[in-house]
Design an enzyme around this catalytic site. Structure first.
Site, PDB file in Angstrom:
ATOM      1  N   LYS A 180       0.883  -1.325  -0.048  1.00 40.02           N
ATOM      2  CA  LYS A 180      -0.103   0.031   0.033  1.00 40.02           C
ATOM      3  C   LYS A 180       0.880   1.329  -0.103  1.00 40.02           C
ATOM      4  O   LYS A 180       1.561   1.837   0.899  1.00 40.02           O
ATOM      5  CB  LYS A 180      -1.076   0.146   1.190  1.00 40.02           C
ATOM      6  CG  LYS A 180      -2.162   0.977   1.014  1.00 40.02           C
ATOM      7  CD  LYS A 180      -2.638   1.647   2.184  1.00 40.02           C
ATOM      8  CE  LYS A 180      -1.819   2.927   2.709  1.00 40.02           C
ATOM      9  NZ  LYS A 180      -1.553   3.950   1.917  1.00 40.02           N
ATOM     10  N   GLY A 233       7.493   4.665   7.604  1.00 37.95           N
ATOM     11  CA  GLY A 233       6.602   6.087   7.687  1.00 37.95           C
ATOM     12  C   GLY A 233       6.955   6.712   9.092  1.00 37.95           C
ATOM     13  O   GLY A 233       8.206   6.531   9.478  1.00 37.95           O
ATOM     14  N   SER A 234       5.917   7.453   9.358  1.00 33.58           N
ATOM     15  CA  SER A 234       6.145   8.238  10.685  1.00 33.58           C
ATOM     16  C   SER A 234       6.070   7.207  11.936  1.00 33.58           C
ATOM     17  O   SER A 234       5.624   6.414  12.012  1.00 33.58           O
ATOM     18  CB  SER A 234       5.033   9.316  10.723  1.00 33.58           C
ATOM     19  OG  SER A 234       3.702   8.571  10.967  1.00 33.58           O
ATOM     20  N   THR A 235       6.584   8.060  13.211  1.00 32.00           N
ATOM     21  CA  THR A 235       6.796   7.150  14.434  1.00 32.00           C
ATOM     22  C   THR A 235       5.277   6.948  15.022  1.00 32.00           C
ATOM     23  O   THR A 235       4.924   5.871  15.398  1.00 32.00           O
ATOM     24  CB  THR A 235       7.699   7.884  15.162  1.00 32.00           C
ATOM     25  OG1 THR A 235       9.071   7.729  14.676  1.00 32.00           O
ATOM     26  CG2 THR A 235       7.807   7.145  16.577  1.00 32.00           C
ATOM     27  N   GLY A 238       3.636   4.253  13.008  1.00 28.57           N
ATOM     28  CA  GLY A 238       4.351   2.955  13.128  1.00 28.57           C
ATOM     29  C   GLY A 238       4.048   2.464  14.619  1.00 28.57           C
ATOM     30  O   GLY A 238       3.652   1.235  14.722  1.00 28.57           O
ATOM     31  N   GLU A 255      10.388   1.153   9.887  1.00 33.66           N
ATOM     32  CA  GLU A 255      11.437   2.305   9.343  1.00 33.66           C
ATOM     33  C   GLU A 255      10.766   3.792   9.749  1.00 33.66           C
ATOM     34  O   GLU A 255       9.789   3.811   8.961  1.00 33.66           O
ATOM     35  CB  GLU A 255      11.802   2.155   7.863  1.00 33.66           C
ATOM     36  CG  GLU A 255      12.557   0.657   7.768  1.00 33.66           C
ATOM     37  CD  GLU A 255      13.852   0.780   7.974  1.00 33.66           C
ATOM     38  OE1 GLU A 255      14.588   1.840   8.443  1.00 33.66           O
ATOM     39  OE2 GLU A 255      14.643  -0.523   7.912  1.00 33.66           O
ATOM     40  N   CYS A 289      13.796  11.036   5.647  1.00 32.22           N
ATOM     41  CA  CYS A 289      13.627  10.542   7.069  1.00 32.22           C
ATOM     42  C   CYS A 289      15.175  10.649   7.768  1.00 32.22           C
ATOM     43  O   CYS A 289      15.242  11.033   8.951  1.00 32.22           O
ATOM     44  CB  CYS A 289      13.218   9.154   7.017  1.00 32.22           C
ATOM     45  SG  CYS A 289      14.462   8.063   5.806  1.00 32.22           S
ATOM     46  N   GLU A 389      10.279  16.070  14.173  1.00 33.92           N
ATOM     47  CA  GLU A 389      10.856  15.827  12.864  1.00 33.92           C
ATOM     48  C   GLU A 389       9.758  16.945  11.939  1.00 33.92           C
ATOM     49  O   GLU A 389       8.637  17.091  12.075  1.00 33.92           O
ATOM     50  CB  GLU A 389      10.585  14.576  12.541  1.00 33.92           C
ATOM     51  CG  GLU A 389      10.875  14.327  10.933  1.00 33.92           C
ATOM     52  CD  GLU A 389      10.767  12.850  10.577  1.00 33.92           C
ATOM     53  OE1 GLU A 389       9.499  12.185  10.992  1.00 33.92           O
ATOM     54  OE2 GLU A 389      11.600  12.224   9.886  1.00 33.92           O
TER      55      GLU A 389
HETATM   56  P1  NAD Z   1       2.776   8.203   7.420  1.00 32.01           P
HETATM   57  O1  NAD Z   1       3.219   7.571   8.695  1.00 32.01           O
HETATM   58  O2  NAD Z   1       1.549   9.427   7.637  1.00 32.01           O
HETATM   59  O3  NAD Z   1       2.160   7.433   6.579  1.00 32.01           O
HETATM   60  C1  NAD Z   1       3.207   6.229   5.919  1.00 32.01           C
HETATM   61  C2  NAD Z   1       2.094   5.012   5.307  1.00 32.01           C
HETATM   62  O4  NAD Z   1       1.136   4.604   6.446  1.00 32.01           O
HETATM   63  C3  NAD Z   1       1.324   5.682   4.332  1.00 32.01           C
HETATM   64  O5  NAD Z   1       1.056   4.607   3.298  1.00 32.01           O
HETATM   65  C4  NAD Z   1      -0.229   5.920   5.090  1.00 32.01           C
HETATM   66  O6  NAD Z   1      -1.098   5.865   4.077  1.00 32.01           O
HETATM   67  C5  NAD Z   1       0.061   4.686   5.808  1.00 32.01           C
HETATM   68  N1  NAD Z   1      -0.874   4.817   7.086  1.00 32.01           N
HETATM   69  C6  NAD Z   1      -1.320   6.116   7.812  1.00 32.01           C
HETATM   70  N2  NAD Z   1      -2.103   5.737   8.979  1.00 32.01           N
HETATM   71  C7  NAD Z   1      -2.136   4.465   8.902  1.00 32.01           C
HETATM   72  C8  NAD Z   1      -2.580   3.389   9.664  1.00 32.01           C
HETATM   73  N3  NAD Z   1      -3.241   3.619  10.844  1.00 32.01           N
HETATM   74  N4  NAD Z   1      -2.559   2.047   9.318  1.00 32.01           N
HETATM   75  C9  NAD Z   1      -1.610   1.509   8.522  1.00 32.01           C
HETATM   76  N5  NAD Z   1      -1.221   2.246   7.655  1.00 32.01           N
HETATM   77  C10 NAD Z   1      -1.461   3.508   7.699  1.00 32.01           C
HETATM   78  O7  NAD Z   1       4.298   8.986   6.631  1.00 32.01           O
HETATM   79  P2  NAD Z   1       4.235   9.967   5.793  1.00 32.01           P
HETATM   80  O8  NAD Z   1       3.709  11.269   5.923  1.00 32.01           O
HETATM   81  O9  NAD Z   1       3.818   9.067   4.309  1.00 32.01           O
HETATM   82  O10 NAD Z   1       5.852   9.700   5.527  1.00 32.01           O
HETATM   83  C11 NAD Z   1       6.927  10.758   5.977  1.00 32.01           C
HETATM   84  C12 NAD Z   1       7.231   9.865   7.336  1.00 32.01           C
HETATM   85  O11 NAD Z   1       8.076   8.767   7.068  1.00 32.01           O
HETATM   86  C13 NAD Z   1       8.329  10.665   8.230  1.00 32.01           C
HETATM   87  O12 NAD Z   1       8.176  10.331   9.535  1.00 32.01           O
HETATM   88  C14 NAD Z   1       9.804   9.926   7.862  1.00 32.01           C
HETATM   89  O13 NAD Z   1      10.688  10.178   8.615  1.00 32.01           O
HETATM   90  C15 NAD Z   1       9.100   8.715   7.741  1.00 32.01           C
HETATM   91  N6  NAD Z   1      10.207   7.930   6.753  1.00 32.01           N
HETATM   92  C16 NAD Z   1      11.093   6.938   7.536  1.00 32.01           C
HETATM   93  C17 NAD Z   1      12.028   6.269   6.373  1.00 32.01           C
HETATM   94  C18 NAD Z   1      12.891   5.356   7.271  1.00 32.01           C
HETATM   95  O14 NAD Z   1      13.729   4.632   6.407  1.00 32.01           O
HETATM   96  N7  NAD Z   1      13.402   5.434   8.601  1.00 32.01           N
HETATM   97  C19 NAD Z   1      12.071   6.674   5.272  1.00 32.01           C
HETATM   98  C20 NAD Z   1      11.271   7.509   4.402  1.00 32.01           C
HETATM   99  C21 NAD Z   1      10.389   8.004   5.420  1.00 32.01           C
END
Ligand code: NAD
Length: 485
Positions: A180, A233-235, A238, A255, A289, A389
């Site tokens: 997704k 994605g975001s902490t 996560g 991650e 990130c 962040e």
């Molecule tokens: P996000 O956490 O908002 O979304 C990430 C993904 O999760 C998206 O596909 C989103 O639709 C999905 N999602 C959102 N809510 C969900 C839920 N309740 N259940 C399941 N899936 C859900 O993050 P973002 O805004 O897309 O990306 C930015 C974040 O990603 C930043 O915090 C960044 O640091 C992090 N990031 C980390 C790395 C790494 O390798 N550590 C790399 C890139 C980005």
């Protein structure tokens, strides 16, 4: 773009299909604010179909099971070749969808995605168990088996590359994938799916289900047919995923975010450190990130370094992402731009000083979500812009007095994704690299990545490693077999 098909439907069992509900959402070009297309929005019935297709390829006699690991590797290699030769096409899709400069998408992200596939193609068939001598009368050994169906959930900042970081090792280990993508940026990975079909990946092995996180994402995490969740994605999200996955004891790898310290000692090559500091925070519009969002500078060189960074930042102008000369593109969405501008206001109101940027940028069209490259000085460790962040082109500069102070301030974060150290003293560089709590430490460099080198976080930046041999652990499980002779 005229002869390029933009895929905008779900990719399930090798076919592009509408969502069963007919739901869609708009994908917007952040540089022009125009809708590129409406993308099918998966809901739980679509996730069911995608998981069923992925599970079918794990059963005996399926096309995926019949393929030798070496033949799987050939498909992955072919797919990597296709990415390499079509970088202009898929790179352009990435740029209009995400707003990042074409220089980055076509010449960095797409080649890096291809390299990741080449690297993991090499592992296919080489992930082996061991024979372990125990005692007379027993033949004991281990098998490294795939986990099964991997539910991958990815963010919008490197839509293609971070998806491939999950797909490549998962396939090399013999799993199948339901991915997704982030709702802002689904188009490049749908194009990738089209290439994968053409490369000969059997239907169902890779399924792409764009949709809302709270609908498609949660359905994937809850699904009993999914064996593991690989999330970037975001902490905040996560943490929520980890709690949801606990209900079914689903394996998770996370991650997550970062607030990475970029530490410059007085004995560093100051020119190189200034260039590195800009690259660390402004590459990818700061939507990285591992961005070096906290610049820690030793007192005695603080003013000299800040002056160089300020002058260079002032010359960096946001521009049309499709122009090959552009190095600073559009923020991914209006919401993200407003969040970044909110942090800039917060930095000002908490008493930090803006020495470069500090506002929305206009590229002359009156459209687009652009932000000036922004540099703050006089930042204290307790300020919001030093702790949270921002995920945008905003640098927080802090001072330190000596090595211990640098390490203390560097580690003063809930995150632990990456860090950098600039010094000519080799011993100091390695001492600090050991003392910093982060998954990656760069010395006299920043933002270097390679598929052979593990990448992932300490602390609240997550656990599990993408890339490198370590990624294979994420996508396999070990079985012990004991035969009484
Ligand atoms: P996000 O956490 O908002 O979304 C990430 C993904 O999760 C998206 O596909 C989103 O639709 C999905 N999602 C959102 N809510 C969900 C839920 N309740 N259940 C399941 N899936 C859900 O993050 P973002 O805004 O897309 O990306 C930015 C974040 O990603 C930043 O915090 C960044 O640091 C992090 N990031 C980390 C790395 C790494 O390798 N550590 C790399 C890139 C980005």
């Amino acid at each position: 773009m005229s002869d390029t098909t933009i895929q905008h439907q779900l990719f399930i069992n090798g076919e592009f299909v509408d969502a069963r509900s007919g739901a869609t959402f708009a994908s917007v070009n952040p540089a022009t604010e125009e809708t590129i297309c409406d993308v099918a929005s998966a809901e739980s019935a679509d996730i069911d179909a995608a998981v069923a297709a992925a599970r079918a390829q794990l059963g005996p006699g399926s096309a995926w099971q019949k393929m030798k690991p070496r033949d799987r590797a050939k498909v992955m290699w072919k797919l990597a070749d296709m990415l390499s030769s079509r970088a202009a096409e898929i790179g352009r899709i990435e740029t209009i969808d995400n707003g990042k400069p074409i220089f980055e998408s076509q010449f960095v992200d797409v080649p890096a995605s291809a390299e990741c596939l080449y690297y993991f193609a090499g592992w296919s068939g080489k992930v082996t168990g061991e024979t372990i001598p125990i005692q007379e009368g027993a033949f004991t050994y281990t098998l490294r088996e795939p986990l099964g169906v991997i539910g991958a959930i990815t963010p919008w900042n490197f839509p293609l590359m971070l998806a491939v970081w999950k797909i490549a090792p998962a396939l090399a280990c013999g799993n199948t994938v339901v991915l997704k993508p982030a709702e802002n940026t689904s188009l490049s990975i749908l194009k990738f799916a089209e290439y994968a079909r053409e490369a000969g990946l059997p239907p169902g092995v890779l399924n792409i289900v764009p949709g809302k996180g709270t609908v498609a994402g949660t359905a994937l995490v809850d699904h009993p047919g999914v064996d593991a969740i690989a999330f970037t994605g975001s902490t905040v999200v996560g943490r929520e995923i980890m709690m949801r996955a606990a209900k079914s004891i689903k394996k998770v790898s996370l991650e997550l975010g970062g607030k990475s310290p970029n530490i410059v000692f007085a004995d560093a090559d100051i020119e190189a450190a200034a260039r590195g500091a800009l690259n660390a925070i402004f590459y990818g519009k700061g939507e990285v990130c591992a961005a070096g969002s906290r610049l820690l500078v030793e007192d005695s060189i603080h003013d000299a370094l800040v002056e160089k960074i300020r002058d260079r930042a002032a010359k960096m102008v946001a521009a049309d992402p499709l122009d090959p000369k552009t190095r600073l593109g559009a923020i991914v969405s209006k919401k993200q731009m407003e969040s970044v501008l909110g942090y800039i206001d917060k930095g000002k109101s908490e008493g930090a000083t803006v020495v470069a940027g500090g506002a929305r940028a206009d590229i002359g069209t009156g459209k687009g979500y652009f932000v000036q490259p922004t540099v703050f000085t006089g930042v204290e460790p307790s300020m919001t812009i030093a702790r949270e962040e921002i995920f945008g082109p905003v640098l927080a500069t802090l001072r330190f007095s000596d090595v211990d102070d640098a390490v203390k301030k560097g580690n003063d974060s809930l995150y632990g994704l990456a860090a950098a150290v600039w010094t000519r003293d080799v011993s100091k560089a390695h001492r600090v690299a050991r003392a910093i709590k982060a998954g990656t430490v760069w010395i006299n460099s920043y933002n270097l990545y390679d598929p052979a080198l593990p990448f992932g976080g300490f602390k609240e930046s997550g656990f599990g490693r993408d890339q490198g041999r370590d990624a294979l652990d994420k996508y396999t499980q070990t079985k012990s077999v004991w035969l009484a002779l």
